[in-house]
Enzyme design. Structure first.
Site, PDB file in Angstrom:
ATOM      1  N   CYS A  50     -16.497   1.569   0.866  1.00 53.80           N
ATOM      2  CA  CYS A  50     -15.292   0.767   1.099  1.00 53.80           C
ATOM      3  C   CYS A  50     -14.796   0.894   2.533  1.00 53.80           C
ATOM      4  O   CYS A  50     -14.086   0.019   3.017  1.00 53.80           O
ATOM      5  CB  CYS A  50     -14.204   1.184   0.130  1.00 53.80           C
ATOM      6  SG  CYS A  50     -13.846   2.944   0.179  1.00 53.80           S
ATOM      7  N   ARG A  92     -13.704  -8.880   2.345  1.00 49.59           N
ATOM      8  CA  ARG A  92     -12.288  -8.634   2.048  1.00 49.59           C
ATOM      9  C   ARG A  92     -11.479  -9.872   2.447  1.00 49.59           C
ATOM     10  O   ARG A  92     -10.585 -10.299   1.730  1.00 49.59           O
ATOM     11  CB  ARG A  92     -11.757  -7.411   2.837  1.00 49.59           C
ATOM     12  CG  ARG A  92     -12.389  -6.061   2.490  1.00 49.59           C
ATOM     13  CD  ARG A  92     -11.999  -5.596   1.104  1.00 49.59           C
ATOM     14  NE  ARG A  92     -10.567  -5.547   0.900  1.00 49.59           N
ATOM     15  CZ  ARG A  92      -9.770  -4.523   1.249  1.00 49.59           C
ATOM     16  NH1 ARG A  92     -10.285  -3.443   1.796  1.00 49.59           N
ATOM     17  NH2 ARG A  92      -8.470  -4.552   1.006  1.00 49.59           N
ATOM     18  N   ARG A 107       0.882  -1.176   0.000  1.00 44.50           N
ATOM     19  CA  ARG A 107       0.000   0.000   0.000  1.00 44.50           C
ATOM     20  C   ARG A 107       0.908   1.211   0.000  1.00 44.50           C
ATOM     21  O   ARG A 107       1.703   1.416   0.923  1.00 44.50           O
ATOM     22  CB  ARG A 107      -0.903   0.011   1.231  1.00 44.50           C
ATOM     23  CG  ARG A 107      -1.628   1.341   1.402  1.00 44.50           C
ATOM     24  CD  ARG A 107      -2.711   1.319   2.438  1.00 44.50           C
ATOM     25  NE  ARG A 107      -3.858   0.561   1.988  1.00 44.50           N
ATOM     26  CZ  ARG A 107      -5.075   0.636   2.554  1.00 44.50           C
ATOM     27  NH1 ARG A 107      -5.281   1.440   3.592  1.00 44.50           N
ATOM     28  NH2 ARG A 107      -6.087  -0.078   2.100  1.00 44.50           N
ATOM     29  N   ASP A 143     -17.365   6.719  -1.475  1.00 47.91           N
ATOM     30  CA  ASP A 143     -16.037   6.631  -0.837  1.00 47.91           C
ATOM     31  C   ASP A 143     -15.739   8.002  -0.233  1.00 47.91           C
ATOM     32  O   ASP A 143     -16.401   9.005  -0.552  1.00 47.91           O
ATOM     33  CB  ASP A 143     -15.002   6.241  -1.921  1.00 47.91           C
ATOM     34  CG  ASP A 143     -13.574   6.120  -1.389  1.00 47.91           C
ATOM     35  OD1 ASP A 143     -13.387   6.031  -0.155  1.00 47.91           O
ATOM     36  OD2 ASP A 143     -12.640   6.110  -2.222  1.00 47.91           O
ATOM     37  N   GLN A 183     -10.206  -4.236  -2.953  1.00 48.75           N
ATOM     38  CA  GLN A 183     -11.491  -3.684  -2.523  1.00 48.75           C
ATOM     39  C   GLN A 183     -12.582  -3.997  -3.555  1.00 48.75           C
ATOM     40  O   GLN A 183     -13.643  -4.513  -3.220  1.00 48.75           O
ATOM     41  CB  GLN A 183     -11.359  -2.159  -2.347  1.00 48.75           C
ATOM     42  CG  GLN A 183     -12.630  -1.493  -1.892  1.00 48.75           C
ATOM     43  CD  GLN A 183     -13.006  -1.892  -0.473  1.00 48.75           C
ATOM     44  OE1 GLN A 183     -12.184  -1.826   0.422  1.00 48.75           O
ATOM     45  NE2 GLN A 183     -14.241  -2.311  -0.268  1.00 48.75           N
ATOM     46  N   HIS A 243      -7.412   0.256  -6.275  1.00 51.95           N
ATOM     47  CA  HIS A 243      -7.608  -0.506  -5.038  1.00 51.95           C
ATOM     48  C   HIS A 243      -8.288  -1.827  -5.441  1.00 51.95           C
ATOM     49  O   HIS A 243      -9.463  -2.061  -5.151  1.00 51.95           O
ATOM     50  CB  HIS A 243      -8.472   0.290  -4.062  1.00 51.95           C
ATOM     51  CG  HIS A 243      -8.432  -0.219  -2.649  1.00 51.95           C
ATOM     52  ND1 HIS A 243      -7.659  -1.293  -2.263  1.00 51.95           N
ATOM     53  CD2 HIS A 243      -9.070   0.204  -1.526  1.00 51.95           C
ATOM     54  CE1 HIS A 243      -7.830  -1.503  -0.970  1.00 51.95           C
ATOM     55  NE2 HIS A 243      -8.681  -0.617  -0.494  1.00 51.95           N
TER      56      HIS A 243
HETATM   57  N1   CP Z   1     -11.231  -0.184   2.612  1.00 58.81           N
HETATM   58  C1   CP Z   1      -9.974  -0.302   3.026  1.00 58.81           C
HETATM   59  O1   CP Z   1      -9.049  -0.579   2.265  1.00 58.81           O
HETATM   60  O2   CP Z   1      -9.805  -0.080   4.358  1.00 58.81           O
HETATM   61  P1   CP Z   1      -8.429   0.150   5.105  1.00 58.81           P
HETATM   62  O3   CP Z   1      -7.881   1.470   4.659  1.00 58.81           O
HETATM   63  O4   CP Z   1      -8.797   0.136   6.552  1.00 58.81           O
HETATM   64  O5   CP Z   1      -7.492  -0.969   4.752  1.00 58.81           O
HETATM   65  N1  NVA Z   2     -10.075   6.570  -1.637  1.00 62.26           N
HETATM   66  C1  NVA Z   2      -9.710   6.163  -0.301  1.00 62.26           C
HETATM   67  C2  NVA Z   2      -9.937   4.711  -0.097  1.00 62.26           C
HETATM   68  C3  NVA Z   2      -9.677   4.193   1.289  1.00 62.26           C
HETATM   69  C4  NVA Z   2      -9.847   2.717   1.414  1.00 62.26           C
HETATM   70  C5  NVA Z   2      -8.261   6.529  -0.043  1.00 62.26           C
HETATM   71  O1  NVA Z   2      -7.436   6.376  -0.950  1.00 62.26           O
HETATM   72  O2  NVA Z   2      -7.958   6.978   1.053  1.00 62.26           O
END
Ligand code: CP
Ligand code: NVA
Length: 305
Positions: A265, A293, A108, A226, A138, A135
């Site tokens: 999400c 997930r 990430r 989101d 997700q 993502h």
């Molecule tokens: N939706 C999601 O990816 O959550 P986190 O940021 O908690 O991993």
């Molecule tokens: N769009 C959001 C998604 C979080 C799971 C971000 O990138 O923070």
């Protein structure tokens, strides 16, 4: 056990629609086994997954770690801050090194090209756990949830409200592969990237984009939103007011069928992209999404590692 066509999952378009259905079937089987009390399924005995996180996470990190444990493997938490990445070691050298220890890597990070660079120089599978542009984990769990609720994707219609960035891109790519109709409702300055849209044109053309939040929702099955301010974009997007008309609230739901399901999400910001009455109300399926997930990622790990 079936194998995915590509070594890595960096974006949903790395998969085929056949891959998606294999993953969904596998996730369903693993979920059923877990629900029946079979807590450990030794598919990945002795395998080790490294998780390099440069941004916070609750769901992604925990579900990957639990998935590895329940498949009889092991997961290592490697915060980017605690590795030499924070002192400038390149993604290429990080990938070369980690590949000598690990059986797979979840990353990430901020820029998609960092995940791509890591994957290019890793000999083990690399899974994108969120970047600025994608993502995939997700979106796979989300469409698995839709499949679970509806039994098939035939005639399914999804409307997405909010920022046209990472989650939206991955949902569009998945919808495109599955032939699901998707309506993307975003402010003018937060449209999905042109290069991602251009590639969708190779498949079924069922993605419609509009800036008008007053769209007809009379035949929509799922409404998705989101956060308005994504991780790493706190400075860029201070103008929350441009998103106000795109809030998912009770008024919006009045224009949708009574059976509409609402997705997010997470993490959610009640009173911003979604109201409390909606996310905590009867239409919300956000906790099923969050749970899935785990099951979907187990399938993904089994297929990749
Ligand atoms: N939706 C999601 O990816 O959550 P986190 O940021 O908690 O991993
Ligand atoms: N769009 C959001 C998604 C979080 C799971 C971000 O990138 O923070």
């Amino acid at each position: 056990m079936f194998k995915l066509k590509k070594k890595d999952l960096l974006q949903v378009s790395d998969l085929t629609s056949e891959d998606l259905f294999h993953l969904f079937e596998l996730a369903k089987g693993l979920k059923n086994r877990h629900k029946r009390g079979e807590l450990s399924v030794p598919i990945l005995k002795g395998k080790v997954l490294g998780m390099v996180f440069a941004k916070p996470s609750t769901r992604t990190r925990t579900s990957f770690e639990v998935a590895m444990l329940q498949l009889d493997g092991h997961a290592l938490n490697l915060s980017a801050e605690g590795t030499q990445i924070s002192r400038g070691e390149t993604m290429a050298d990080t990938g070369r090194t980690l590949s000598r220890y690990l059986d797979g890597i979840v990353i990430r990070t901020f820029e998609q090209k960092e995940a791509e660079e890591l994957a290019k120089h890793s000999t083990v599978p690399v899974i994108n756990g969120l970047t600025d542009l994608h993502h995939p984990c997700q979106a796979l769990a989300d469409f698995y949830t839709i499949w679970e609720k509806k039994g098939s994707f035939k005639g399914v219609k999804l409307a997405y409200f909010g920022d046209g960035n990472n989650v939206c891109h991955s949902l569009m790519q998945t919808a495109n592969l599955l032939g699901v109709e998707m309506l993307v409702v975003t402010p003018k300055s937060c449209q999905p990237r042109k290069e991602i849209l251009a590639k969708l044109k190779n498949g079924p053309k069922k993605i419609n984009i509009t800036t008008s939040p007053k769209v007809s929702l009379s035949n929509i099955d799922f409404i998705y939103t989101d956060t308005w301010v994504s991780m790493g974009q706190e400075e860029i997007k201070k103008q929350k007011k441009i998103f106000r008309p795109y809030q998912v609230n009770g008024r919006l739901l009045k224009n949708a069928p009574s059976k509409v399901m609402v997705m997010h999400c997470l993490p959610a910001h009640r009173g911003e992209e979604i109201t409390k009455e909606v996310i905590d109300g009867p239409h919300s399926i956000v906790w099923d999404q969050a749970e899935n997930r785990l099951h979907l990622q187990k399938a993904l790990l089994a297929a990749l590692l």
